[in-house]
Design an enzyme around this catalytic site. Structure first.
Site, PDB file in Angstrom:
ATOM      1  CB  SER A  92      -1.099   0.000   1.157  1.00 38.22           C
ATOM      2  OG  SER A  92      -1.986   0.906   1.026  1.00 38.22           O
ATOM      3  CG  HIS A 195      -5.918  -0.080  -1.615  1.00 40.12           C
ATOM      4  ND1 HIS A 195      -4.923   0.657  -2.223  1.00 40.12           N
ATOM      5  CD2 HIS A 195      -5.006  -0.030  -0.295  1.00 40.12           C
ATOM      6  CE1 HIS A 195      -3.869   1.086  -1.592  1.00 40.12           C
ATOM      7  NE2 HIS A 195      -3.899   0.739  -0.350  1.00 40.12           N
TER       8      HIS A 195
END
Length: 312
Positions: A92, A195
């Site tokens: 991430s 996300h």
């Protein structure tokens, strides 16, 4: 072959930067990063409480700064990191750390990018209450079916037995009331459904900022969260960073590529623990090291000497 990995949001804990500040050069480096981010990263990394550093707009630049500090302490001479490292990857927001270490972005460019990313993702998170929950165990088919039934996104796939669901708080509460068979649910300390489609408002502002940067091609192999592929183009990698805020993290595919390329040792940069924990379950035979403070540097130097050699 050595891989260096950088953790994602949620890895931060109060005071975790404090051990690194005994070095005046590190303090000066953090001051420059703070100026670029528009945040007092030294204060946030040493004095702020858990709630302050949970804020997405703070957590993200703080994590990238920590990874850059730890990497600079381990490889103080220019070029030595990429010469020793066969592979770089981040989970991430850790992808931005990895991009800076690979030379795709400068440290200051990376901090500018991640500071904007944090601000835009925080703004997107404020539209409605959203969050994330780790789904541990259970059959993967059953887990994915349960998430789909509740309108949730598998925002992180961290390997068999660990998928992170993301969506509205109401959707997550419904999942908690009707969990997949043989699975445990653990709510995460994050302030949004990262996300997922909920982050789409952050994409355009990040793309505009990316247009002001001048990415270079990576100096060693660099993995993408989108598909676990090695990305040889700096421009492509930066474009992927922009899109990734609203796309799921496929860390399972990143680990598969690590195994296929023959990684023998993995160092996780500060604040370390999450990715080494996942690797322990899914990268059999790979040695692991957590670099959390200067006290770990001697062991890390030995670790690098043992595993360096198959650099790109």
């Amino acid at each position: 072959m050595l891989v260096i990995v950088a953790p994602g949001q949620g890895a931060q804990t109060p005071g975790f930067l404090a051990p690194w500040l005994e070095d005046p050069a590190t303090v000066e480096f953090l001051r420059r990063l703070s100026d670029a981010a528009g945040l007092d990263l030294i204060r946030y990394g040493t004095e702020a409480d858990a709630e302050e550093i949970r804020d997405t707009s703070v957590a993200q630049p703080l994590l990238v700064a920590a990874g850059l500090v730890a990497a600079a302490a381990l490889f103080p001479e220019e070029g030595t990191l990429t010469a020793a490292t066969g592979l770089l990857a981040g989970h991430s927001v850790g992808e931005i750390t990895a991009a800076a270490l690979a030379g795709v972005l400068t440290p200051l460019g990376a901090i500018r990018f991640v500071a904007e990313r944090g601000r835009q993702m925080a703004a997107a998170s404020a539209v409605q209450p959203t969050s994330m929950t780790a789904v541990i165990g259970g059959d993967e088919t059953d887990v994915l079916a349960a998430l789909a039934a509740h309108g949730l996104t598998p925002a992180n796939n961290n390997g068999p037995g660990q998928i992170v669901a993301a969506g509205t708080v109401a959707q997550l509460e419904a999942l908690a009331a009707d969990p997949p068979a043989k699975a445990r649910l653990r709510p995460l300390s994050v302030a949004g459904a990262f996300h997922t489609v909920h982050m789409e408002p952050a994409v355009a502002p990040l793309a505009a900022l990316a247009d002001t940067l001048a990415p270079a091609d990576p100096a060693t192999r660099l993995l993408s969260n989108a598909d676990g592929d090695v990305v040889p183009s700096g421009a492509d990698y930066l474009a992927r960073l922009v899109r990734q805020v609203a796309n799921p993290v496929r860390w399972d595919l990143c680990m598969r590529t690590m195994a296929e390329l023959g990684v023998t040792g993995l160092i996780e940069l500060a604040p370390a623990g999450t990715l080494t924990g996942i690797a322990k379950r899914h990268l059999a035979g790979v040695e692991l090291l957590k670099l959390n403070s200067p006290d770990d540097l001697a062991a890390a130097h030995d670790f690098v000497a043992a595993h360096a050699g198959a650099a790109a």
